[in-house]
Design a protein around this motif. Sequence first.
Motif, PDB file in Angstrom:
ATOM      1  N   GLN A 162       1.306   4.123  -2.993  1.00 27.23           N
ATOM      2  CA  GLN A 162       1.061   5.534  -2.703  1.00 27.23           C
ATOM      3  C   GLN A 162       2.279   6.387  -3.070  1.00 27.23           C
ATOM      4  OE1 GLN A 162       0.813   6.803   1.441  1.00 27.23           O
ATOM      5  NE2 GLN A 162      -1.052   7.960   0.974  1.00 27.23           N
ATOM      6  N   SER A 163       3.480   5.837  -2.890  1.00 30.34           N
ATOM      7  CA  SER A 163       4.692   6.603  -3.183  1.00 30.34           C
ATOM      8  C   SER A 163       4.887   6.848  -4.674  1.00 30.34           C
ATOM      9  CB  SER A 163       5.917   5.874  -2.619  1.00 30.34           C
ATOM     10  OG  SER A 163       6.142   4.655  -3.309  1.00 30.34           O
ATOM     11  N   SER A 181      -3.160   4.695  -5.411  1.00 32.16           N
ATOM     12  CA  SER A 181      -3.782   4.657  -4.091  1.00 32.16           C
ATOM     13  C   SER A 181      -3.260   3.478  -3.278  1.00 32.16           C
ATOM     14  CB  SER A 181      -5.301   4.544  -4.235  1.00 32.16           C
ATOM     15  OG  SER A 181      -5.651   3.278  -4.757  1.00 32.16           O
ATOM     16  N   MET A 182      -3.317   3.616  -1.952  1.00 30.78           N
ATOM     17  CA  MET A 182      -2.924   2.520  -1.068  1.00 30.78           C
ATOM     18  C   MET A 182      -3.831   1.309  -1.271  1.00 30.78           C
ATOM     19  SD  MET A 182      -1.738   4.147   2.586  1.00 30.78           S
ATOM     20  CE  MET A 182      -3.374   4.752   3.017  1.00 30.78           C
ATOM     21  N   ALA A 217       0.830  -1.210   0.000  1.00 27.09           N
ATOM     22  CA  ALA A 217       0.000   0.000   0.000  1.00 27.09           C
ATOM     23  C   ALA A 217       0.865   1.262   0.000  1.00 27.09           C
ATOM     24  CB  ALA A 217      -0.918  -0.003   1.216  1.00 27.09           C
ATOM     25  N   VAL A 218       1.874   1.288   0.863  1.00 32.79           N
ATOM     26  CA  VAL A 218       2.746   2.463   0.937  1.00 32.79           C
ATOM     27  C   VAL A 218       3.531   2.644  -0.357  1.00 32.79           C
ATOM     28  CG1 VAL A 218       4.770   3.422   2.113  1.00 32.79           C
ATOM     29  CG2 VAL A 218       2.919   2.416   3.446  1.00 32.79           C
TER      30      VAL A 218
END
Length: 596
Positions: A239-240, A244-245, A235-236
Amino acid sequence: MDTSGFSLVQAVVLLAAATVAVPLFRRLGLGSVLGYLAAGLAVGPFGLGLISSPETLLHTAELGVVMFLFIIGLEMRPAKLWTLRRQIFGLGVAQVATCGILLTLVATAAGVSFPVAVVGAMGFVLSSTAVIMQLLQEQGETTSAEGQRSISILLLEDLAIVPLLALVALWGALANPADANTAPFWQSAAIAVIGLAALLIAGHWLLDPFFRIIARTGAREVLTAAALLVVLGSAVFMQSVGLSMAMGAFVAGVLLAESNFRHQLEADIEPFRGILLGLFFLSVGMSLNLQIVAGEWRMVLGGVIVFMLVKGLGIYAVARLTRTTHATAMQRTALFAQGGEFAFVLYAAATAAGIFDGRASAIMSAIVIISMALTPIVLLVQAKMRRGALITDLSGIDKADGLRGQVLCIGFGRFAQVASQALLAQRVELSVIESNVDMIRSAANFGFKVHYGDGTRLDVLRASGAETAEVIVVCVDNPETANRIVELCQSAFPMTKLYVRSYDRGHSLRLIKAGVAFQLRETFESALVFSKAVLTGLGFEEEQARDAINEVRQRDAERLELELIGGLERGRLFVRGNLAAPEPLPLFKPRPKSKE
């Protein structure tokens, strides 16, 4: 009370509110989602004021949505997801585009500037993944055909947040050229694609070996920690790179859908998912600004009504144009007519970019939150209307209730109609349930007594006598429906033998691994009889044709056993040397034609 951070006392307040509200709302038939929202509103800053900083909780509680998407991903095998590609990029794009255009036109007609209208409309178009998936799960619809279409639309909406955020950044840069230091769109898109590809490659090659190594340690808590690491890490990472996560967690789940550790992972994540998802709904309820609602009640109320009606009209039109029945189109409309949690992300970005002011952001957020709260009520009304229509359709048909038979047959299509004849000839007590009304009426014309019932519902299985039956025969057409019935029966009636109609070899392997008493591919034996007739028609001796068919049957069984053993070997917690891949088995050895 200390309001500088999220304290233990606040956690107790939230748990107490949820414990009181959720069972009450479920008892009233309003669902757990509305219970969580009401509990959050009651204890939030605009209710009793027991918690004054819902934003802090909201960021943490979003992990509940992330873990929910991971659980859903575990149920979506890559091959199955590939079969949904047309629904994701066809049906999903059609619904998002149609509803976005309609809502933008409505907002523009109300005198809103074009950028604000587009962002406000598209934020409302992105339906609530958390609400819809929770409701689908409560109704047992996640594996149904319509449930799969709903998931496909949600996946497209999840992807749509990326270009929408890029559009907001672009408008913000054009409005404030001095602050235009953001990366160009093509660069952001390239980074997102490369990041997604990297996650897919790493997941395909590394995840299963990683969990095998962890499992060898024998430490259960380490396996749970590894599961959380994979979910949150994916998830992270997504997002990076600008996605979306929730998308990252879903991809991780899909990559592990074929893993031998799938059920263990689902069991480890489920408690965290349930608690955090409940916290997410609580935080959404706390975020409803009652002062804005009271001060701008005409605009908020009008926005909720108009946006839900217009969006519902767009959803219904797309559903009907794609040849969906009226009842199914109405159900999808009721499910998707609300806004969702991604609207908060989009509106926050629009506020930061200078497109929204504080008032516009608060009004639009209130519209979205109220629409989310209304969704369970809308679905309840729609379900009652649907049940009323069903009563008319079921006139003259008996529902499954109080059945008692030695054998319970679920599904009464062509396969079950043939399979049941020998049982009836031997006077076996046979109870039959079927969810297709036309099939029930057709069977009645030929003297078969078939009851109406959905085999994927545990209450219907109990009413159909599954607890007392010696054998349950699953003859439904859809393999996913069959799998759902098998899971329910094994969980609730573990001592009952299961005989299941299989769709193909892959389905047979899954049924064997699930431990059913017997499975048979629906066309296998009939194809062998057919090919035997062809051989005899070509002049082969009866014995030669019979031997050839028996050899095909034997080799197929050997091949199935090798595939099953191979799958088990890959999931063992230890290594027994190097296993060479078996040589491919021919269908059958050719035999010479008899000479006259």
